[in-house]
Design a protein around this motif. Structure first.
Motif, PDB file in Angstrom:
ATOM      1  N   ARG A 166      40.410  34.491  57.326  1.00 16.29           N
ATOM      2  CA  ARG A 166      39.470  33.608  56.843  1.00 16.29           C
ATOM      3  C   ARG A 166      39.606  33.464  55.317  1.00 16.29           C
ATOM      4  O   ARG A 166      39.885  34.409  54.915  1.00 16.29           O
ATOM      5  CB  ARG A 166      38.016  34.254  57.378  1.00 16.29           C
ATOM      6  CG  ARG A 166      37.650  34.526  58.598  1.00 16.29           C
ATOM      7  CD  ARG A 166      36.446  35.049  58.748  1.00 16.29           C
ATOM      8  NE  ARG A 166      35.821  35.052  59.948  1.00 16.29           N
ATOM      9  CZ  ARG A 166      34.845  35.991  60.414  1.00 16.29           C
ATOM     10  NH1 ARG A 166      33.848  36.394  59.552  1.00 16.29           N
ATOM     11  NH2 ARG A 166      34.567  36.046  61.680  1.00 16.29           N
ATOM     12  N   GLU A 167      39.657  32.368  55.020  1.00 16.78           N
ATOM     13  CA  GLU A 167      39.817  32.012  53.671  1.00 16.78           C
ATOM     14  C   GLU A 167      38.503  32.479  52.895  1.00 16.78           C
ATOM     15  O   GLU A 167      37.418  32.041  53.252  1.00 16.78           O
ATOM     16  CB  GLU A 167      40.068  30.725  53.264  1.00 16.78           C
ATOM     17  CG  GLU A 167      41.575  30.078  53.681  1.00 16.78           C
ATOM     18  CD  GLU A 167      41.997  28.856  53.101  1.00 16.78           C
ATOM     19  OE1 GLU A 167      41.085  28.085  52.537  1.00 16.78           O
ATOM     20  OE2 GLU A 167      42.980  28.232  53.383  1.00 16.78           O
ATOM     21  N   ILE A 168      38.774  33.144  51.727  1.00 24.40           N
ATOM     22  CA  ILE A 168      37.670  33.640  50.784  1.00 24.40           C
ATOM     23  C   ILE A 168      37.789  33.181  49.460  1.00 24.40           C
ATOM     24  O   ILE A 168      38.802  33.334  48.838  1.00 24.40           O
ATOM     25  CB  ILE A 168      37.488  35.218  50.864  1.00 24.40           C
ATOM     26  CG1 ILE A 168      37.749  35.937  51.944  1.00 24.40           C
ATOM     27  CG2 ILE A 168      36.560  35.551  50.180  1.00 24.40           C
ATOM     28  CD1 ILE A 168      36.307  35.525  53.075  1.00 24.40           C
ATOM     29  N   ALA A 169      36.674  32.169  49.093  1.00 26.13           N
ATOM     30  CA  ALA A 169      36.913  31.847  47.599  1.00 26.13           C
ATOM     31  C   ALA A 169      36.763  32.987  46.909  1.00 26.13           C
ATOM     32  O   ALA A 169      35.792  33.987  46.864  1.00 26.13           O
ATOM     33  CB  ALA A 169      35.768  30.769  47.422  1.00 26.13           C
ATOM     34  N   THR A 170      37.590  32.867  45.879  1.00 20.97           N
ATOM     35  CA  THR A 170      37.697  34.223  44.842  1.00 20.97           C
ATOM     36  C   THR A 170      37.985  33.880  43.640  1.00 20.97           C
ATOM     37  O   THR A 170      38.817  32.829  43.026  1.00 20.97           O
ATOM     38  CB  THR A 170      38.917  35.109  45.537  1.00 20.97           C
ATOM     39  OG1 THR A 170      38.832  35.336  46.798  1.00 20.97           O
ATOM     40  CG2 THR A 170      39.147  36.364  44.686  1.00 20.97           C
ATOM     41  N   VAL A 171      37.522  34.654  42.768  1.00 20.21           N
ATOM     42  CA  VAL A 171      37.757  34.463  41.164  1.00 20.21           C
ATOM     43  C   VAL A 171      38.211  35.766  40.756  1.00 20.21           C
ATOM     44  O   VAL A 171      37.631  36.835  41.044  1.00 20.21           O
ATOM     45  CB  VAL A 171      36.227  34.222  40.505  1.00 20.21           C
ATOM     46  CG1 VAL A 171      36.788  34.490  38.859  1.00 20.21           C
ATOM     47  CG2 VAL A 171      35.939  32.775  40.628  1.00 20.21           C
ATOM     48  N   TRP A 172      39.296  36.056  40.160  1.00 22.02           N
ATOM     49  CA  TRP A 172      39.908  37.127  39.716  1.00 22.02           C
ATOM     50  C   TRP A 172      39.546  37.192  38.117  1.00 22.02           C
ATOM     51  O   TRP A 172      39.816  36.326  37.364  1.00 22.02           O
ATOM     52  CB  TRP A 172      41.346  37.173  39.806  1.00 22.02           C
ATOM     53  CG  TRP A 172      41.895  37.444  41.086  1.00 22.02           C
ATOM     54  CD1 TRP A 172      42.328  38.666  41.802  1.00 22.02           C
ATOM     55  CD2 TRP A 172      42.098  36.323  42.163  1.00 22.02           C
ATOM     56  NE1 TRP A 172      42.741  38.399  43.158  1.00 22.02           N
ATOM     57  CE2 TRP A 172      42.708  37.127  43.488  1.00 22.02           C
ATOM     58  CE3 TRP A 172      41.743  35.101  42.349  1.00 22.02           C
ATOM     59  CZ2 TRP A 172      42.991  36.330  44.451  1.00 22.02           C
ATOM     60  CZ3 TRP A 172      42.375  34.448  43.318  1.00 22.02           C
ATOM     61  CH2 TRP A 172      42.599  34.822  44.752  1.00 22.02           C
TER      62      TRP A 172
END
Length: 238
Positions: A166-172
């Motif tokens: 599943r694609e997970i919206a992510t901020v690094w």
């Protein structure tokens, strides 16, 4: 910016003083030509012998940076950074790689995108002054779509698939990921003071795209499920 006799696309706009820069491509003789427009005047950055495109433009002082790709003789996308029209290849061309975003902070130039590994997974990658840093382990697909530097902190937005695919919206932030939402993707990151904004889309149960904005990790839905919508860029006026 074009006469309408050729296909063309703009992916990025940057304003520096009185000058307006735009980056994208123009279709010519069967190939996409990586192009920057300055105040409406086009400059080709690739030779038109193979497909190429600009996805991001950033101006620092008198230097104009552009990030994207050039297709090589092996039909692989080569992550490419242009400085004042001179190209620098940031990937080796053995596998596909692209730059989606460029950000300049002082003397440091950051580029975000992906590099495909030997297992054909896309690895979320940031290049700092040409040196790559992988932000994911390569066991699942992941990409960086936006890079923003605030002080000494480097933010990157995109997606990382989990073990279930599943694609997970992510901020690094400085390489540390923050998962935002499932079935989602971040296209743009902007930092204003202590607030971190991310814009993108969520895939609904009916498989439509829902425009979404996250502020400090809290999700806000901007559209309904009846039409396709997505946020491509976020900017906070100070």
């Amino acid at each position: 910016l074009t006469e309408g006799t050729q296909d063309a696309t703009i992916y990025s706009i940057f304003v520096s003083g009185a000058d307006v820069y735009a980056g994208g491509w123009i279709f010519s003789s069967g190939k996409g030509v990586a192009t920057i427009w300055k105040n409406g005047t086009a400059q080709a950055l690739s030779d038109g012998m193979t497909n190429a495109s600009i996805y991001s433009v950033c101006v620092s002082g008198t230097d104009v940076y552009a990030g994207g790709y050039v297709l090589n003789d092996s039909d692989k996308w080569v992550a490419t950074l242009w400085k004042n029209g001179t190209a620098q290849q940031l990937s080796d061309g053995a596998t596909n790689a692209k730059i989606w975003s460029v950000c300049v902070s002082g003397t440091d130039v950051y580029a975000g995108g992906f590099v495909q590994n030997a297992s054909d997974y896309r690895v979320a990658t940031i290049w700092k002054n040409g040196t790559p840093q992988a932000l994911t382990d390569g066991s699942q697909f992941a990409e960086i779509h936006s890079v923003y530097v605030s002080g000494t902190d480097v933010y990157a937005g995109g997606y990382a698939r989990n073990a279930s695919g599943r694609e997970i919206a992510t901020v690094w932030k400085n390489g540390t990921p923050q998962a935002l939402s499932e079935y989602a993707d971040v296209n743009s990151v902007f930092v204003s003071g202590k607030d971190v904004y991310a814009g993108g889309r969520i895939v609904s149960i009916s498989s439509t795209y829902i425009a979404a904005l996250w502020k400090n990790g809290t999700q806000q839905i901007l559209s309904d499920e009846n039409t396709f919508a997505a946020v491509r860029s976020v900017f906070v006026a100070k």
